[in-house]
Design a protein around this motif. Structure first.
Motif, PDB file in Angstrom:
ATOM      1  N   ALA A  57      48.816  37.491  44.074  1.00 49.20           N
ATOM      2  CA  ALA A  57      47.740  37.679  45.049  1.00 49.20           C
ATOM      3  C   ALA A  57      46.787  36.497  45.087  1.00 49.20           C
ATOM      4  CB  ALA A  57      46.970  38.971  44.739  1.00 49.20           C
ATOM      5  N   ARG A  58      46.552  35.891  43.942  1.00 47.00           N
ATOM      6  CA  ARG A  58      45.598  34.776  43.894  1.00 47.00           C
ATOM      7  C   ARG A  58      46.110  33.582  44.700  1.00 47.00           C
ATOM      8  NH1 ARG A  58      45.109  36.867  38.600  1.00 47.00           N
ATOM      9  NH2 ARG A  58      46.716  35.461  37.794  1.00 47.00           N
ATOM     10  N   PRO A 142      41.279  38.360  52.016  1.00 48.04           N
ATOM     11  CA  PRO A 142      42.177  39.467  51.674  1.00 48.04           C
ATOM     12  C   PRO A 142      41.529  40.421  50.689  1.00 48.04           C
ATOM     13  CG  PRO A 142      42.858  37.445  50.568  1.00 48.04           C
ATOM     14  CD  PRO A 142      41.763  37.061  51.521  1.00 48.04           C
ATOM     15  N   LEU A 143      42.047  41.637  50.640  1.00 45.42           N
ATOM     16  CA  LEU A 143      41.537  42.634  49.702  1.00 45.42           C
ATOM     17  C   LEU A 143      42.071  42.405  48.298  1.00 45.42           C
ATOM     18  CD1 LEU A 143      41.942  45.875  51.859  1.00 45.42           C
ATOM     19  CD2 LEU A 143      39.874  44.507  51.523  1.00 45.42           C
ATOM     20  N   GLY A 170      46.731  37.831  53.684  1.00 46.32           N
ATOM     21  CA  GLY A 170      46.709  37.198  52.366  1.00 46.32           C
ATOM     22  C   GLY A 170      46.831  38.134  51.191  1.00 46.32           C
ATOM     23  N   ASN A 171      47.239  39.373  51.435  1.00 44.78           N
ATOM     24  CA  ASN A 171      47.353  40.352  50.356  1.00 44.78           C
ATOM     25  C   ASN A 171      48.729  40.319  49.695  1.00 44.78           C
ATOM     26  OD1 ASN A 171      44.771  42.049  50.733  1.00 44.78           O
ATOM     27  ND2 ASN A 171      45.639  41.959  52.792  1.00 44.78           N
ATOM     28  N   TYR A 474      42.979  45.388  56.331  1.00 45.65           N
ATOM     29  CA  TYR A 474      43.524  44.570  55.257  1.00 45.65           C
ATOM     30  C   TYR A 474      42.633  43.396  54.871  1.00 45.65           C
ATOM     31  CZ  TYR A 474      47.762  47.235  56.146  1.00 45.65           C
ATOM     32  OH  TYR A 474      48.672  48.258  56.290  1.00 45.65           O
ATOM     33  N   SER A 475      41.419  43.342  55.409  1.00 50.00           N
ATOM     34  CA  SER A 475      40.516  42.218  55.141  1.00 50.00           C
ATOM     35  C   SER A 475      39.123  42.714  54.769  1.00 50.00           C
ATOM     36  CB  SER A 475      40.400  41.316  56.389  1.00 50.00           C
ATOM     37  OG  SER A 475      41.665  40.890  56.835  1.00 50.00           O
ATOM     38  N   ARG A 476      38.387  41.879  54.071  1.00 49.29           N
ATOM     39  CA  ARG A 476      36.967  42.136  53.820  1.00 49.29           C
ATOM     40  C   ARG A 476      36.172  40.950  54.351  1.00 49.29           C
ATOM     41  NH1 ARG A 476      36.669  41.338  47.199  1.00 49.29           N
ATOM     42  NH2 ARG A 476      36.864  39.052  47.185  1.00 49.29           N
ATOM     43  N   VAL A 477      34.920  41.169  54.659  1.00 46.97           N
ATOM     44  CA  VAL A 477      34.075  40.134  55.252  1.00 46.97           C
ATOM     45  C   VAL A 477      33.040  39.667  54.229  1.00 46.97           C
ATOM     46  CG1 VAL A 477      32.414  39.601  57.068  1.00 46.97           C
ATOM     47  CG2 VAL A 477      34.424  41.012  57.586  1.00 46.97           C
TER      48      VAL A 477
END
Length: 486
Positions: A57-58, A142-143, A170-171, A474-477
């Motif tokens: 994930a990174r 991404p989360l 990007g998860n 699937y995203s965070r802001v």
């Protein structure tokens, strides 16, 4: 005849289970036939997938969106190149007709291509800041690691619908396909693997849900769950994850209704409604299950629906000329027949169908004849309960307002339809229908990849799938302010 044993994907490698644990995938057109054997994973093997995902994930989250988009685009090409092979396995494990399976492969590739195109779209914006010498932006990130739980009715399309926005965002992803239909999900994994998806970004959790559910859901590194399936299971999932910092998306059941008004074009309405009710043997969350007929056209509508149902060629999906295949399993067939029997007991009239066909072709399969029920009232269980089979229940009303009221008389709110030649009625219905998807002079099923998809009420959660809306889940802001001067 030997049976193929299919490996699982973990850490970018294809592995067979060390102890030979496996699940037999059966052909619903002939349950004596084992299509393939897939791994029956253990809880420890699921934890290994999370270990790989945490590492991947990174790097995947830090990769350029353009790099991610290139992988998705190549995977779409891989699916199309292998369409014939994948469609054959889809027919074999789920029972769809060859045409339905081929269409599912094509649309799954479309999902990958559509979200690949988002690599060139903005994923942040500059914001005005009243503080001098300061630049502020909002960035999409991404989360982390997401779990996708997918059903047996669209075993390639639903994973592609979820995987594509999850990956372009990007998860890292764990995919849990349905136990009945895991084979084509492994085809999707291979298409992505061969397209260059880095090791560990995608892991396939193939196994019996009862054995690995705790390992999947109780993992502290889990950031989000996207689920498609029954409302009962979706609600239990929501309860289980409540109180944790885990984002949840649920696309659940439906009891979709289409109303046919007195001014409707019946030559258009009848075949469209029949296709929406009986395609894929009615095993679609958006299938038309309730048909609401104005009294002025009810008799002609019933005659037309009966003719359409009786014209369908029921048989194995791989057989030439078949236009409706079997149900996915013996258990599902038993459940559909139970709903029909209950409707009879409640006073519904079986206009056609409602039986298991006879003959050597059907003897070992999970077939139910397409069924039209008349004299259905709103007090009957068949009006309320999701059947998920080839059953259309017809209810008669008087006028537009009564039709809208009947459409909305459901705990579900996934899809609703109307047939009319009156433009004012079309617009008013669109405003008043309590459903996430509204169609006029069209089937309740069949929504394209760029169109937001999801229901109201017991049909879903606030997060939509498909289109730009899917990326929100699937995203965070992150809002960033940088002071660069005095």
């Amino acid at each position: 005849m030997s049976v193929e044993s299919v490996p699982r994907l973990v850490g970018g490698a294809w592995r067979m289970p060390a102890d030979g644990r496996a699940i037999d995938v059966l052909d619903p057109a002939d349950t004596r036939r084992i299509v393939a054997r897939v791994p029956a994973m253990t809880p420890a093997e699921v934890t290994e997938l999370y270990d790989e995902a945490a590492r991947a994930a990174r790097t995947w989250g830090a990769a350029s969106p353009l790099e991610r988009g290139e992988v998705l685009a190549r995977a779409a090409t891989n699916l199309r190149a292998r369409s014939s092979e994948i469609a054959a396995d889809l027919v074999a494990e789920m029972g769809k007709t060859r045409a339905e399976a081929t269409g599912e492969v094509a649309k799954s590739a479309d999902f990958l291509d559509y979200y690949a195109s988002w690599a060139r779209q903005p994923y942040g914006q500059l914001l005005a800041d009243a503080r001098g010498g300061t630049q502020t932006s909002a960035r999409s990130e991404p989360l982390g690691t997401v779990l996708l739980i997918t059903p047996w009715n669209d075993p390639l399309l639903t994973p592609a619908r979820k995987l594509s926005p999850a990956l372009i965002s990007g998860n890292a992803v764990l995919l849990k396909p349905a136990t009945e239909t895991p084979l084509v999900a492994l085809h999707l994994a291979r298409a992505l693997h061969d397209a260059g998806l880095p090791a560990g970004v995608l892991g396939i959790a193939v196994g019996r849900t009862s054995e690995i559910a705790s390992a999947l859901l109780d993992e502290p590194r889990l950031d989000a769950v996207s689920f498609t399936g029954s409302t009962a299971v979706g609600r239990e999932l929501q309860r289980r994850l409540a109180g944790r910092n885990v984002r949840v998306q649920t696309e659940m059941g439906g009891k979709n209704a289409t109303a046919i008004l007195a001014d409707a074009d019946l030559e258009l309405a009848i075949p469209v409604v029949a296709a929406a009710a009986f395609a894929q043997a009615g095993q679609r969350c958006t299938a038309t299950s309730r048909v609401i007929a104005d009294r002025a056209v009810a008799a002609d509508l019933l005659v037309g629906l009966r003719k359409e149902a009786e014209s369908l060629a029921l048989g194995p999906g791989a057989e030439a000329g078949t236009t409706m295949g079997p149900l996915v399993s013996e258990r599902q067939r038993t459940e559909v027949l139970r709903h029909i029997d209950r409707a009879r007991e409640d006073g519904a009239n079986v206009v056609t169908g409602g039986f298991v066909p006879e003959g050597a072709k059907y003897e070992h399969g999970c077939f139910v004849a397409p069924t039209v029920l008349g004299d259905v009232t709103r007090e009957m269980a068949i009006w309320r309960d999701e059947v998920f089979g080839p059953v259309a229940a017809v209810h008669v009303v008087d006028g537009f307002d009564a039709a809208v009221e009947a459409v909305n008389d459901s705990a579900y709110g996934l899809a609703a339809g109307l047939f009319t030649t009156n433009l004012a009625s079309a617009h008013e219905f669109a405003a008043r229908a309590e459903a996430g998807q509204v169609s006029v002079n069209l089937p309740t099923s069949g929504w394209d990849v760029h169109m937001p998809f999801g229901g109201f009420g017991d049909s879903g959660s606030p997060f939509k799938e498909q289109g730009a809306e899917a990326l929100r889940f699937y995203s965070r802001v992150k809002t960033v302010a940088i002071r660069y001067g005095r």
